[in-house]
Design an enzyme around this catalytic site. Structure first.
Site, PDB file in Angstrom:
ATOM      1  N   HIS A  19       0.815  -1.224   0.000  1.00 23.88           N
ATOM      2  CA  HIS A  19       0.000   0.000   0.000  1.00 23.88           C
ATOM      3  C   HIS A  19       0.848   1.273   0.000  1.00 23.88           C
ATOM      4  CE1 HIS A  19      -4.177   0.692  -0.223  1.00 23.88           C
ATOM      5  NE2 HIS A  19      -4.465   0.916   1.031  1.00 23.88           N
ATOM      6  N   ASN A  66      -6.888   6.172   3.977  1.00 23.22           N
ATOM      7  CA  ASN A  66      -8.306   6.432   3.704  1.00 23.22           C
ATOM      8  C   ASN A  66      -8.690   7.903   3.776  1.00 23.22           C
ATOM      9  OD1 ASN A  66      -8.255   3.689   3.579  1.00 23.22           O
ATOM     10  ND2 ASN A  66      -9.738   3.335   5.203  1.00 23.22           N
ATOM     11  N   ASP A  92      -0.685   2.519  -5.297  1.00 29.96           N
ATOM     12  CA  ASP A  92      -0.648   1.095  -5.619  1.00 29.96           C
ATOM     13  C   ASP A  92      -1.934   0.662  -6.322  1.00 29.96           C
ATOM     14  OD1 ASP A  92      -2.449  -0.392  -3.142  1.00 29.96           O
ATOM     15  OD2 ASP A  92      -1.718   1.635  -2.785  1.00 29.96           O
ATOM     16  N   ASN A 113      -9.271   3.245  -1.662  1.00 28.46           N
ATOM     17  CA  ASN A 113      -9.842   4.189  -0.691  1.00 28.46           C
ATOM     18  C   ASN A 113      -9.121   5.537  -0.646  1.00 28.46           C
ATOM     19  OD1 ASN A 113     -11.939   2.520   0.087  1.00 28.46           O
ATOM     20  ND2 ASN A 113     -10.723   1.503   1.664  1.00 28.46           N
TER      21      ASN A 113
END
Length: 195
Positions: A19, A66, A92, A113
């Site tokens: 991530h 997020n 990513d 997100n």
């Protein structure tokens, strides 16, 4: 002036995870162009420098993935930038194989997100982005566990090459324009997938 936002999660425990591709590419750009760290502002670690003769701000949001859009919006507002032409977001993508990168001028969040939050905060999905492939999650895996996991050493080699490619792509966008970069990186030899 251009904002280059690399998405990821802050903290040692998230370093080198799938991530954190955006953070890794921004770190590569900082090293290459000797961009001095300016500290923390607008909920991000950031620096100001020059790439390809252009003034840039590179940022790594500290909000966790997020809520990435909160930091991005603060930079855009503070420096009065147009997100549709003066911003590149790097992140990513599980729909691309490790080692692949894909450049887009606009698009949906595609389930990411961080991008979802940027679109919500800015009110547009028309912004340049560079996606760095991390591969699809294995069957039965929880998505969060997968993206917060690390690569195998074999995967890491191709991912490290992709980080270099993504940094090259940022330079090409700045120097030659988004279309030139898309033609170069989305075309031959790299699996082409239109959205």
């Amino acid at each position: 002036m251009l904002l280059i936002a690399g998405l990821g999660n802050p903290g040692k425990q998230y370093e080198k995870t799938r991530h954190n591709m955006g953070f890794d590419v921004v770190d590569e750009l900082i090293d290459r162009h000797e961009i001095p760290q300016a500290g923390i502002a607008h909920k991000a670690l950031y620096g100001k420098g020059i790439i390809g003769g252009e003034k840039v701000i590179v940022e790594k949001p500290l909000t966790y993935m997020n809520l990435s859009g909160e930091s991005v919006r603060e930079f855009i507002d503070y420096y009065k930038m147009d997100p549709e032409t003066e911003m590149i977001v790097i992140y990513d993508d599980i729909d691309l194989e490790p080692g692949q990168i894909r450049i887009r001028k606009k698009g949906s969040a595609g389930g990411h997100n961080g991008i979802k939050n940027i679109i919500a905060q800015l009110g547009t999905q028309n912004f340049y982005r560079i996606k760095v492939g991390v591969g699809a999650k294995p069957k039965g895996w929880d998505l969060a566990d997968y993206v917060l996991g690390r690569f195998s050493s074999k995967e890491r080699e191709v991912v490290d090459a992709a980080i270099q490619d993504a940094a090259d792509a940022v330079e090409m966008i700045i120097e030659k324009g988004i279309d030139a970069a898309m033609n170069h990186y989305n075309g031959s030899g790299k699996k082409k997938k239109e959205e």
